[in-house]
Design a protein around this motif. Structure first.
Motif, PDB file in Angstrom:
ATOM      1  N   PRO A  66      44.565  42.621  34.470  1.00 44.64           N
ATOM      2  CA  PRO A  66      43.372  43.674  35.334  1.00 44.64           C
ATOM      3  C   PRO A  66      43.728  43.745  36.774  1.00 44.64           C
ATOM      4  O   PRO A  66      44.049  42.752  37.469  1.00 44.64           O
ATOM      5  CB  PRO A  66      42.154  42.886  34.884  1.00 44.64           C
ATOM      6  N   ASN A  67      43.491  44.800  37.459  1.00 44.09           N
ATOM      7  CA  ASN A  67      43.351  45.261  38.723  1.00 44.09           C
ATOM      8  C   ASN A  67      41.872  45.176  39.304  1.00 44.09           C
ATOM      9  O   ASN A  67      41.714  45.899  40.309  1.00 44.09           O
ATOM     10  CB  ASN A  67      44.188  46.333  38.991  1.00 44.09           C
ATOM     11  N   PHE A  68      41.020  44.500  38.791  1.00 44.88           N
ATOM     12  CA  PHE A  68      39.648  44.365  39.024  1.00 44.88           C
ATOM     13  C   PHE A  68      39.009  42.922  38.890  1.00 44.88           C
ATOM     14  O   PHE A  68      39.588  42.049  38.091  1.00 44.88           O
ATOM     15  CB  PHE A  68      39.031  45.260  38.489  1.00 44.88           C
ATOM     16  N   THR A  69      38.029  42.793  39.538  1.00 41.90           N
ATOM     17  CA  THR A  69      37.088  41.407  39.270  1.00 41.90           C
ATOM     18  C   THR A  69      36.043  41.596  38.619  1.00 41.90           C
ATOM     19  O   THR A  69      35.304  42.605  39.100  1.00 41.90           O
ATOM     20  CB  THR A  69      36.987  40.769  40.754  1.00 41.90           C
ATOM     21  N   GLN A  70      35.950  40.897  37.596  1.00 45.38           N
ATOM     22  CA  GLN A  70      34.639  40.879  36.831  1.00 45.38           C
ATOM     23  C   GLN A  70      33.407  40.758  37.899  1.00 45.38           C
ATOM     24  O   GLN A  70      33.355  39.816  38.695  1.00 45.38           O
ATOM     25  CB  GLN A  70      34.593  39.860  35.735  1.00 45.38           C
ATOM     26  N   GLN A  71      32.426  41.404  37.500  1.00 46.48           N
ATOM     27  CA  GLN A  71      31.122  41.155  38.333  1.00 46.48           C
ATOM     28  C   GLN A  71      30.049  40.021  37.611  1.00 46.48           C
ATOM     29  O   GLN A  71      29.912  40.072  36.462  1.00 46.48           O
ATOM     30  CB  GLN A  71      30.173  42.600  38.434  1.00 46.48           C
TER      31      GLN A  71
ATOM     32  N   ASP B 108      39.325  34.235  40.657  1.00 49.21           N
ATOM     33  CA  ASP B 108      38.347  35.205  40.247  1.00 49.21           C
ATOM     34  C   ASP B 108      37.718  35.014  38.972  1.00 49.21           C
ATOM     35  O   ASP B 108      37.316  35.756  38.221  1.00 49.21           O
ATOM     36  CB  ASP B 108      39.121  36.385  40.302  1.00 49.21           C
TER      37      ASP B 108
ATOM     38  N   ARG C 215      44.300  37.346  32.984  1.00 50.02           N
ATOM     39  CA  ARG C 215      44.668  37.074  34.423  1.00 50.02           C
ATOM     40  C   ARG C 215      45.770  36.181  34.462  1.00 50.02           C
ATOM     41  O   ARG C 215      46.029  35.700  35.732  1.00 50.02           O
ATOM     42  CB  ARG C 215      43.394  36.588  35.281  1.00 50.02           C
TER      43      ARG C 215
END
Length: 745
Positions: free
Chosen positions: A206-211, A363, A380
């Motif tokens: 993934p290229n995003f971070t979980q909220q 992350d 990740r």
């Protein structure tokens, strides 16, 4: 037609195309409006189901639906008499308790097979033979939302060993159960789909971070809420979902997730319902003026409730804004058994879990369930360099379906007399520590190569052994050798709830699928090689897609385990222990999440009309037939049943035979095959119960067999899984008491 006419006709298509486009948009808009109205109707029906006097026929007439449709939306409205449902539940329970006959292959139209060579290994002293064994039932596990199938026994209160009462033998009604035919690899063009991947579907980093979600912890029994660094007492009223949400959000505005650590409000008034599941449904759908069932938004956001007898998930949104923010009510038991821990300790366990994972993932975010968290953390670790830098391809739907149908999960089996004594001299429980983590170092990757019986027969002996020891999945015909007097080694498919049994009677023959680890063990075990004929198989490339994930989780588990033993504060020790159990859940259920299952869809058809192809009839009334059928697989980029199947196969083999190593040297063995014949009572996914203690060393490493319970006999043999679990609880209590007494002395 001349060229001029052709050109004119082509030109006429353009305005027609535009008109069709406009019409399609109108249809799409109408469909969206219809879907929204149907959703509103379903929500209204769900709300009405919470009224004690609600009746399905009246609601069906008012809503324009059939009674079957209404009951499917709101199971609480099921008009089936409670006595009938109770009788059905009793029949299902009896089916679980009843032994199934060993499947035998009929000697007709047998496929071509190649006999696998027996693999030699030094044989220890042979024990005196026990009575010829007979197949025993494999008990059905319980499935939790978005998680692996795992044994979920009901909590059992510990009691003194002296309280064990003789168990009266029960009569087991005959149950129709026999061999279940498994799919095979087809020939010709159809078979090519079993050596392919799904186009455009790849597991990518993934290229995003979980909220992170605002989370609180609530003891619903005591009304104590742990929010941030405070503990607040709440008035929960009648403990309905609406009252819990009102009380929590008044104290902690913006809360998105509430974990219930004690109290299980979804079981309130359970005695009024015929099943525990009915009670949970009623609680989840309790009418509220301010709250309604969440409908969700966005591609990845879950909506609606998840019904589970002990670990349900309720998802709610403000009634004034159904598309608004969602608040979940979940059970702490998804992550670990709180075992009496207060809300502060549970919250601290979550904090320690997050801190331990952050040391290995900068992350890391704790999501709603261990399964979701496990797969997110795994994604990740997907490599950024090397052969799989672009991600791991997802196998074709046909191949995933084959693995789903033929790759069994953890072994759960109660072995009954006469294979074991009616009176047990003792009941000794061993549990493999963090078992699945032991089997993550190698996994199948890429597109498999199909191996036919002829192709296997053409291999040299060395090539055959290498193929069996590689990441592989084999279609085999098995014969239990004459003189065999121990437990079964390979799973055989049967009809009914059990799905798999483990035949051990000499001469029993059956056709099945099994992983390379189990096939290799059947051929090389130190007691007696089994006859295994290769009918076909799938040979994968050996890879390490789970290795890094497993190493990081093992390290986090080890850190928390050490902290639970060494910390000076008792509360911190307990919190660290609970956090270590949560890491286990992340791995166990994360692994199970890779084994994506086919979706089930249901529907109704008016009586007299033709049913859709391939449906299973669930029920029928005066007007409609209710049915369900498999609808294939969703396009999940993290669907890798080949990984789950390979790890499960390795874990099942290790229950029978596990090696202790120092470096590359084998220094000892453990497992059921290293116990005396007739002494194994129970297999439970990653543990074994026997009638006597074993000299298996415990080094505190993953996969080691840890003594968990010892119940002094004589003990009447349990006749069901429920009875076994009660005895297991007593054995654990007796062992803990003995350890405490020894420490005091």
């Amino acid at each position: 037609m001349d060229r001029k006419t052709y050109t004119a006709k082509v030109a006429e298509l353009r305005p027609l195309r535009e008109e069709i486009g406009k019409a399609e948009k109108m249809v799409a808009a109408a469909q969206a409006a219809l879907d929204k109205l149907n959703l509103q109707r379903a929500r209204r029906i769900t709300e009405l189901a919470g009224y004690e006097g609600a009746q399905a026929p009246a609601i069906a007439k008012a809503s324009g639906l059939s009674v079957g449709d209404v009951v499917r939306i709101a199971p609480l409205l099921d008009p089936t008499p409670a006595a009938v449902r109770a009788a059905k539940a009793d029949d299902q329970a009896a089916a679980v308790a009843a032994p199934a006959p060993a499947p035998v292959v009929e000697p007709v139209a047998e496929p071509v097979a190649a006999v696998a060579p027996a693999l030699t290994r030094p044989a220890p002293v042979v024990e005196q033979p026990a009575p010829a064994p007979a197949p025993a039932p494999a008990l059905a596990p319980v499935e939790v939302e978005d998680q692996a199938v795992a044994e979920q026994p009901a909590p059992v209160a510990a009691a003194p060993a002296a309280s064990v009462a003789p168990v009266a033998p029960v009569s087991r009604p005959a149950v129709e159960s026999g061999p279940r035919e498994l799919p095979t690899l087809p020939e010709g063009p159809a078979g090519a789909r079993f050596e392919a991947v799904t186009n455009g579907l790849v597991s990518k980093r993934p290229n995003f971070t979980q909220q992170a979600r605002a989370t609180v912890f609530l003891d619903a029994a005591a009304g104590m809420l742990a929010v941030r660094d405070q503990v607040v007492r709440l008035d929960l009223g009648a403990r309905t979902p609406g009252e819990i949400l009102d009380a929590v959000l008044a104290t902690a505005p913006g809360t998105e997730r509430i974990y219930i650590t004690a109290g299980a409000p979804w079981h309130d008034g359970a005695e009024r319902y015929s099943t525990l599941k009915d009670a949970v449904v009623a609680w989840l759908n309790t009418p509220s003026e301010r709250w309604t069932t969440a409908i969700g938004s966005g591609r990845d956001k879950l909506a609606g409730h998840f019904v589970h007898q002990r670990q349900p998930v309720g998802r709610y949104a403000p009634a004034a804004a159904p598309d608004g923010p969602v608040t979940e009510i979940r059970s702490m038991g998804e992550w670990f058994d709180p075992d009496g821990a207060d809300v502060v300790t549970c919250r601290q366990a979550f904090t320690l879990l997050w801190q331990a994972l952050r040391r290995h993932w900068d992350d890391a975010v704790l999501m709603g369930s261990p399964s979701q968290t496990g797969r997110d953390l795994w994604s990740r670790t997907i490599p950024t360099t090397g052969k799989w830098a672009g991600g791991y391809p997802v196998l074709s739907e046909e191949l995933r379906g084959l693995l789903h149908a033929t790759g069994g999960q953890g072994r759960t089996e109660l072995i009954l007399p006469p294979r074991v004594p009616e009176q047990l001299p003792a009941l000794v429980e061993y549990d493999r520590t963090f078992a699945y983590a032991k089997h993550l170092w190698k996994s199948p990757v890429g597109v498999p190569r199909r191996i036919t019986a002829a192709g296997f027969a053409a291999m040299t002996g060395q090539e055959q052994v290498k193929a069996l020891m590689s990441c592989s999945h084999w279609n085999i015909r098995v014969t239990v050798p004459q003189g065999w007097n121990h437990v079964g080694l390979l799973p055989a498919p049967v009809t009914g709830d059990r799905a798999w049994i483990y035949p051990s009677e000499p001469g029993a023959t059956f056709t099945t699928w099994a992983g390379g680890a189990e096939v290799h063990l059947a051929l090389s075990n130190h007691l007696m090689p089994w006859k295994v004929e290769i009918l076909g198989g799938l040979l994968f490339e050996d890879g390490k897609p789970l290795d890094e994930w497993g190493k990081r989780l093992k390290s986090a588990w080890a850190d928390l385990t050490n902290l639970s033993k060494l910390h000076g504060d008792e509360r911190q020790r307990q919190a660290a222990y609970l956090a270590s159990r949560a890491v286990r859940s992340v791995l166990l259920f994360g692994l199970g999440g890779f084994a994506q299952r086919p979706r089930l869809v249901s529907g109704t058809t008016a009586l007299g009309e033709a049913l859709p192809a391939g449906v299973e009839i669930l029920g029928q009334d005066d007007t409609v037939t209710t049915w369900q059928r498999q609808a294939g697989f969703s396009r999940d980029p993290n669907a890798h049943p080949e990984w789950a199947a390979y790890v499960w196969s390795g874990a099942r083999a290790a229950l029978l035979d596990m090696k202790y190593r120092q470096g590359k040297e084998v220094v000892g063995y453990a497992g059921a095959l290293h116990a005396r014949p007739g002494s194994v009572v129970y297999f439970g996914t990653d543990g074994i119960a026997l009638t006597e203690r074993q000299p298996w060393p415990y080094r505190g490493e993953v996969g080691d067999y840890l003594l968990k319970g010892h119940l002094t006999g004589p003990v009447e043999h349990p006749t069901s899984q429920e009875q076994y679990l009660k005895l297991r609880g007593l054995g654990r209590a007796e062992l803990a008491a003995a350890a405490t007494k020894g420490a005091d002395q």
